[in-house]
Scaffold this motif. Structure first.
Motif, PDB file in Angstrom:
ATOM      1  N   ALA A 276       0.827  -1.209   0.000  1.00 12.25           N
ATOM      2  CA  ALA A 276       0.000   0.000   0.000  1.00 12.25           C
ATOM      3  C   ALA A 276       0.859   1.256   0.000  1.00 12.25           C
ATOM      4  N   LEU A 277       1.977   1.221   0.729  1.00 13.56           N
ATOM      5  CA  LEU A 277       2.872   2.376   0.767  1.00 13.56           C
ATOM      6  C   LEU A 277       3.435   2.666  -0.617  1.00 13.56           C
ATOM      7  N   ARG A 279       2.089   1.747  -3.455  1.00 14.64           N
ATOM      8  CA  ARG A 279       0.955   2.163  -4.293  1.00 14.64           C
ATOM      9  C   ARG A 279       0.687   3.652  -4.114  1.00 14.64           C
ATOM     10  N   ASP A 280       0.787   4.129  -2.877  1.00 13.19           N
ATOM     11  CA  ASP A 280       0.495   5.541  -2.590  1.00 13.19           C
ATOM     12  C   ASP A 280       1.669   6.458  -2.875  1.00 13.19           C
ATOM     13  N   GLU A 281       2.894   5.902  -2.869  1.00 13.13           N
ATOM     14  CA  GLU A 281       4.085   6.709  -3.128  1.00 13.13           C
ATOM     15  C   GLU A 281       4.940   6.001  -4.186  1.00 13.13           C
ATOM     16  N   ARG A 382       0.729  -0.362 -10.056  1.00 10.82           N
ATOM     17  CA  ARG A 382      -0.109   0.748 -10.525  1.00 10.82           C
ATOM     18  C   ARG A 382      -1.368   0.235 -11.219  1.00 10.82           C
ATOM     19  N   PRO A 385      -3.839  -2.223  -8.192  1.00  3.10           N
ATOM     20  CA  PRO A 385      -3.478  -1.727  -6.853  1.00  3.10           C
ATOM     21  C   PRO A 385      -4.047  -2.546  -5.704  1.00  3.10           C
TER      22      PRO A 385
END
Length: 412
Positions: A276-277, A279-281, A382, A385
């Motif tokens: 998740a980290l 995916r977000d960054e 990407r 996700p």
């Protein structure tokens, strides 16, 4: 979490067995025992080799010019004559980067290295991205997909594009590369070795035919044409060195980067918070790749080296020609260098990594491998996700890799 398997017995009579399924699934308890109890482990079952596992010793070993990668310097190297039909293959191995003397190694490496710099890898970014997108389009047809069907074709496709290998030969050349890796184990008995390499004459003949055709029709922006030209000039590269270099590229595209991609994805999928980290960054992708290589490097140990002379290294007396093995995966979990090494953290400081070795034998294709890993892992995260493991992967026997297969995921 790592897959639960029986734990090897690490008592005083412990014998290192890298074929043990428990080791293949989770070698890190063994690596920890080696670092703490036997940092210079005498591996009698493997030619009385000395295994080094602490980061400081492994790094010093790969940088120390008193050791050679040339298997012919081993005190127990094969002395018998090879069958005539395998003389060409032996020549390829002897003229490869690991077989050349230091001066020749540097000469050949200097010639080919411009094609593998970070800048050169960046110039290939769009081409690699297109290959990733095309393979995903070919393989993803529903809610479930085996990620190995995406990771396995990519490196060979990239290397084949660099060398402009004809489409109809790429499958044959990948088989050539895989067979080369499986026949590279020094402890294989001669009769088993010659059985493994039985198809080599046909593949070598195919390679020579491709080279002959390209020599007659040189292409622009083509690595193979560049190598042929260097060979034809007579002093920069011999014909056998050129063929050995092309062979080495085929081997690299057949296996190692495939395992790196599989383990990178598996590490992320086992740690949803880190997935998740990323995916977000997305900017964390390069550090993510370095951490996946540190956290669960796909190799079982490390490439053997051989003492050029009688010496003492890290407090251990060595004979001339004695084999030493730098266990890089063990070094990458050394708590003296990587605090809490069993914690997977894509923000970790990985500046002390030696996943691609170091010194004159630092992996020539490291920049290209990193670019491929960045793009295949980054694109999958990407595009999908919320993908998650559908089942634990299976493992297949491999002489030097922890080879997993069927990395099946649910995409959403």
């Amino acid at each position: 979490m790592l897959q639960k398997t029986p734990t090897p017995d690490h008592g005083p009579d412990f014998v290192l067995d890298m074929e043990d399924p428990a080791f293949v699934h989770n070698p890190y308890p063994t690596y920890a025992w080696l670092r703490e109890k036997a940092p210079a482990y005498r591996w009698k079952a493997r030619g009385d080799a000395i295994v080094f596992s602490r980061h400081k010793d492994v790094r010093a070993l790969v940088l120390d010019r008193r050791f050679s990668n040339d298997y012919r310097m081993w005190e127990f190297a094969r002395k018998e004559e090879w069958p005539a039909e395998h003389a060409e293959y032996k020549s390829i191995m002897d003229n490869g980067l690991f077989g050349l003397a230091d001066a020749d190694h540097l000469r050949v490496r200097k010639l080919v290295s411009p094609a593998f710099t970070p800048r050169a890898a960046e110039r290939m970014r769009d081409e690699i991205q297109k290959a990733v997108d095309d393979i995903i389009a070919e393989q993803v047809k529903g809610e479930r997909v085996d990620l190995t069907t995406i990771t396995e074709p990519l490196p060979m496709r990239v290397v084949s594009d660099m060398l402009k290998i004809p489409e109809d030969l790429r499958g044959e050349f990948r088989a050539f590369g895989l067979a080369s890796i499986r026949s590279s184990v020094l402890f294989t008995k001669s009769e088993e070795l010659f059985a493994l390499i039985a198809p080599m004459p046909r593949w070598i003949r195919m390679l020579r035919e491709v080279i002959a055709e390209r020599r007659a029709n040189l292409l622009e922006n083509d690595l193979l044409s560049t190598l042929i030209t260097a060979s034809d000039e007579g002093q920069k590269l011999t014909e056998e060195e050129m063929i050995s270099l092309v062979h080495a590229l085929i081997v690299a595209g057949s296996d190692t980067t495939v395992h790196a991609a599989n383990w990178a994805l598996y590490s992320l999928l086992r740690h949803p918070d880190q997935f998740a980290l990323l995916r977000d960054e997305p900017s964390l992708i390069r550090n993510t790749i370095e951490e996946t290589l540190r956290y669960d490097l796909f190799g079982k140990g490390g490439l053997p080296k051989f003492a050029r002379e009688e010496m003492e290294f890290a407090g251990t007396k060595l004979r001339k020609g004695q084999m030493v093995m730098p266990f890089i995966p063990a070094a990458l979990h050394d708590p003296e260098v990587f605090p809490e090494p069993e914690r997977f953290d894509i923000r970790r400081d990985v500046s002390q990594t030696i996943a691609f070795s170091a010194g004159q034998h630092f992996c020539l294709g490291a920049a290209l491998a990193r670019q491929e890993l960045d793009l295949v892992v980054g694109t999958l995260v990407r595009r999908f996700p919320h993908m998650r493991l559908s089942q634990e992967p299976e493992f297949v026997p491999h002489p030097i890799m922890r080879a997993l297969t069927r990395l099946e995921v649910t995409l959403s």
